[in-house]
Design an enzyme around this catalytic site. Structure first.
Site, mmCIF file in Angstrom:
data_model
loop_
_atom_site.group_PDB
_atom_site.id
_atom_site.type_symbol
_atom_site.label_atom_id
_atom_site.label_comp_id
_atom_site.label_asym_id
_atom_site.label_seq_id
_atom_site.Cartn_x
_atom_site.Cartn_y
_atom_site.Cartn_z
ATOM 1 N N LYS A 142 8.285 4.315 1.236
ATOM 2 C CA LYS A 142 8.936 3.191 0.437
ATOM 3 C C LYS A 142 10.386 3.857 -0.027
ATOM 4 O O LYS A 142 10.273 5.007 -0.464
ATOM 5 C CB LYS A 142 8.231 2.593 -0.552
ATOM 6 C CG LYS A 142 7.033 1.980 0.200
ATOM 7 C CD LYS A 142 6.255 1.653 -0.899
ATOM 8 C CE LYS A 142 6.399 0.186 -1.634
ATOM 9 N NZ LYS A 142 5.121 -0.286 -2.485
ATOM 10 N N ARG A 170 12.703 -8.709 -15.132
ATOM 11 C CA ARG A 170 13.313 -9.941 -15.122
ATOM 12 C C ARG A 170 12.363 -11.341 -14.843
ATOM 13 O O ARG A 170 11.263 -11.204 -14.571
ATOM 14 C CB ARG A 170 14.533 -10.143 -14.042
ATOM 15 C CG ARG A 170 13.857 -9.767 -12.746
ATOM 16 C CD ARG A 170 14.602 -10.025 -11.555
ATOM 17 N NE ARG A 170 14.127 -9.457 -10.235
ATOM 18 C CZ ARG A 170 13.238 -10.007 -9.524
ATOM 19 N NH1 ARG A 170 12.427 -11.036 -10.040
ATOM 20 N NH2 ARG A 170 12.573 -9.595 -8.221
ATOM 21 N N LYS A 182 11.357 3.392 -8.555
ATOM 22 C CA LYS A 182 9.993 3.020 -8.313
ATOM 23 C C LYS A 182 8.980 4.166 -8.580
ATOM 24 O O LYS A 182 7.900 3.984 -9.040
ATOM 25 C CB LYS A 182 9.759 2.154 -7.074
ATOM 26 C CG LYS A 182 10.498 0.817 -7.138
ATOM 27 C CD LYS A 182 10.677 0.288 -5.785
ATOM 28 C CE LYS A 182 9.521 -0.784 -5.400
ATOM 29 N NZ LYS A 182 9.688 -1.169 -4.136
HETATM 30 P P1 ADP Z 1 10.097 -4.620 -2.470
HETATM 31 O O1 ADP Z 1 10.568 -4.104 -3.890
HETATM 32 O O2 ADP Z 1 10.964 -3.997 -1.510
HETATM 33 O O3 ADP Z 1 9.608 -6.046 -2.533
HETATM 34 P P2 ADP Z 1 7.254 -3.885 -2.925
HETATM 35 O O4 ADP Z 1 6.633 -2.239 -3.484
HETATM 36 O O5 ADP Z 1 7.158 -4.773 -3.855
HETATM 37 O O6 ADP Z 1 8.597 -3.729 -2.369
HETATM 38 O O7 ADP Z 1 6.426 -4.371 -1.854
HETATM 39 C C1 ADP Z 1 6.638 -5.521 -1.135
HETATM 40 C C2 ADP Z 1 5.453 -5.809 -0.400
HETATM 41 O O8 ADP Z 1 5.184 -4.832 0.589
HETATM 42 C C3 ADP Z 1 4.107 -6.053 -0.879
HETATM 43 O O9 ADP Z 1 3.972 -7.308 -1.415
HETATM 44 C C4 ADP Z 1 3.357 -5.636 0.406
HETATM 45 O O10 ADP Z 1 2.960 -6.856 1.213
HETATM 46 C C5 ADP Z 1 3.802 -4.690 1.087
HETATM 47 N N1 ADP Z 1 3.554 -3.293 0.609
HETATM 48 C C6 ADP Z 1 3.985 -2.312 -0.353
HETATM 49 N N2 ADP Z 1 3.504 -1.341 -0.501
HETATM 50 C C7 ADP Z 1 2.432 -1.437 0.047
HETATM 51 C C8 ADP Z 1 1.146 -0.575 0.233
HETATM 52 N N3 ADP Z 1 1.149 0.633 -0.494
HETATM 53 N N4 ADP Z 1 -0.103 -0.977 1.184
HETATM 54 C C9 ADP Z 1 0.307 -2.086 1.928
HETATM 55 N N5 ADP Z 1 1.284 -2.861 1.863
HETATM 56 C C10 ADP Z 1 2.193 -2.858 0.859
#
Ligand code: ADP
Length: 452
Positions: free
Chosen positions: A158, A292, A116
């Site tokens: 993350k 996907r 990512k």
């Molecule tokens: P995953 O791949 O684990 O699903 P994502 O990066 O898609 O992780 O993030 C999933 C969710 O986490 C987002 O939809 C949001 O709700 C929360 N989130 C992720 N990054 C942020 C951020 N920078 N600030 C606030 N919430 C976040």
């Protein structure tokens, strides 16, 4: 065009791919674990091959078993659905080595978007707005602290290989950082076998808004507009809709244009979703790309009339975008999807077992994607999603009232489901007004407890 496709998945998405194959006149081959012997994807496929015991690692995630089935059935292509092997670059490589077309992007692009922090860098390079954060992987908690000071608290740590909301920690102050950093690292190592972490500015009360794209293998990319997926529980989506009440036609066009150029530049093929967070000033910030088909693709299908799964297959067979779409993309009306999970509606614990009664709703503007049926069993080994209920209306209000009555007419007995929770959310004044963000469910559940 392909003659035969192996569907490397189970449940509702396997059935969804089989539907697309049938409409295109392609033979569909199902694979199944011993726990799925009586599943509908097995029943509706033209051929079915048992690939192993119920455990995922021994069946649906067992690459040699899946490839052997594909070779025995002599298929031209494999559709991976979502989850399972769909974003596994190694699997896509093995398919290519066996001269079986993987229905998705190239292994290189899957790998790029799967890391990512690298995806962030690629998007930034092409002008896609990203959140302030670390440039690449963070090496230690000391480095994390430096970045956090630079970006400003709160921040979110993350997992580089993240998915399903795991390996993520929100950090609000310096003192908490070392402990939360270690937690994120061990959670990421356990979940993904990779403890790499990166960091972003944490957005308060964001909306989750994602763009659906299709890209052919000749350099043409189109954006099919956005879906709003802010109704989430533990960072997992529960309700999705299209369009978002907060995306103007100008913003849709601007982001669509940037994404088309970016994806063409990185050599992206097939269907993909670019996820953003929207801050309270309505600005979008890229968070990740899924290479996907997504669970929530039906809401886009309902408002654009484009069959995304058939498009994926045609693109993988070499078709040009103009032949796939046969005209401009027109958005009409509003669609909402409720994910019906086999779970206790408040405790959110899985609820496997035998379904005694199953009555899905129908009627104008209602679509149900499911592989569940009465007297069928929900095995405990897999994802808890058992059905997707989608309602379309000429506008958001009509979609909401249609969804409300469809939820009332959806009867599932024998197991717990999230249907009662959805009924309550659909009746909530804030939801109906479109005042939603990713913290909605938490506040909604707290409000209910306060009331009694
Ligand atoms: P995953 O791949 O684990 O699903 P994502 O990066 O898609 O992780 O993030 C999933 C969710 O986490 C987002 O939809 C949001 O709700 C929360 N989130 C992720 N990054 C942020 C951020 N920078 N600030 C606030 N919430 C976040």
């Amino acid at each position: 065009m392909f003659k035969k496709i192996l569907v490397a998945n189970r449940g509702e998405i396997a059935l969804r791919v089989i539907c697309a194959c049938k409409e295109l006149g392609i033979r569909a081959v199902a694979i199944y674990s011993e726990a799925d012997r009586n599943s509908l994807h097995v029943r509706f496929a033209d051929e079915a091959i048992c690939i192993g015991p119920p455990q995922l690692a021994q069946s649906y995630l067992n690459i040699p078993a899946v490839i052997s089935a594909a070779e025995i059935a002599n298929v031209d292509a494999i559709h991976p659905g979502y989850g399972l092997l769909s974003e596994n670059a190694n699997f896509a490589e093995v398919c290519a080595a066996c001269h079986i077309k993987f229905i998705g992007p190239t292994p290189e692009v899957i790998r790029l978007m799967g890391e990512k922090e690298k995806a962030r860098a690629a998007m930034k390079q092409h002008g896609v707005p990203i959140l302030p954060g670390s440039d690449g992987v963070i090496a230690s908690d000391g480095e994390a602290l430096e970045w956090a000071r630079q970006v400003g608290f709160p921040v979110i740590i993350k997992a580089s290989a993240g998915g399903g909301g795991r390996g993520m920690r929100i950090v609000r102050n310096e003192e908490d950082l070392p402990g939360l950093y270690r937690q994120a690292q061990s959670e990421a190592s356990a979940a993904f076998g990779n403890g790499d972490l990166y960091m972003e500015k944490y957005v308060e009360r964001p909306r989750h808004i994602e763009f659906q794209v299709l890209a052919d293998e000749h350099g043409n990319v189109v954006s099919l507009g956005e879906r709003e997926c802010s109704i989430q529980r533990r960072h997992q989506k529960l309700i999705e809709e299209s369009p978002s009440v907060r995306v103007s036609p100008e913003l849709r066009q601007e982001i669509g244009g940037i994404l088309s150029k970016t994806l063409s530049a990185v050599g992206y093929h097939n269907a993909g979703t670019i996820e953003f967070l929207m801050d309270q000033d309505s600005r979008l910030h890229f968070i990740e790309m899924n290479t996907r088909i997504q669970v929530e693709h039906p809401v886009t299908e309902m408002v654009t009339d484009v069959d995304l799964v058939k498009s994926q297959i045609m693109i993988a067979a070499g078709a040009k975008m103009a032949d796939v779409l046969q005209g401009p993309i027109v958005h009409r009306g509003h669609a909402i999807e409720c994910r019906i999970n086999a779970e206790h509606p408040e405790k959110f614990t899985p609820s496997a077992g035998k379904i005694t009664t199953f009555h899905p709703p129908g009627g104008t503007g209602v679509r149900v994607d499911t592989a569940a049926y009465a007297e069928g069993t929900i095995p405990p080994y897999y994802d808890s999603l058992i059905a997707k209920l989608v309602a379309r209306g000429k506008d958001r209000n009509e979609a909401i009232s249609r969804m409300g009555r469809a939820l009332e007419m959806f009867i599932v007995e024998g197991i717990y489901t999230t249907i009662p929770l959805h009924r309550r959310i659909l009746a909530d004044a804030e939801f109906r007004a479109g005042n939603i963000d990713t913290g909605f469910i938490e506040r909604f559940l707290a409000k209910k407890e306060a009331v009694g």
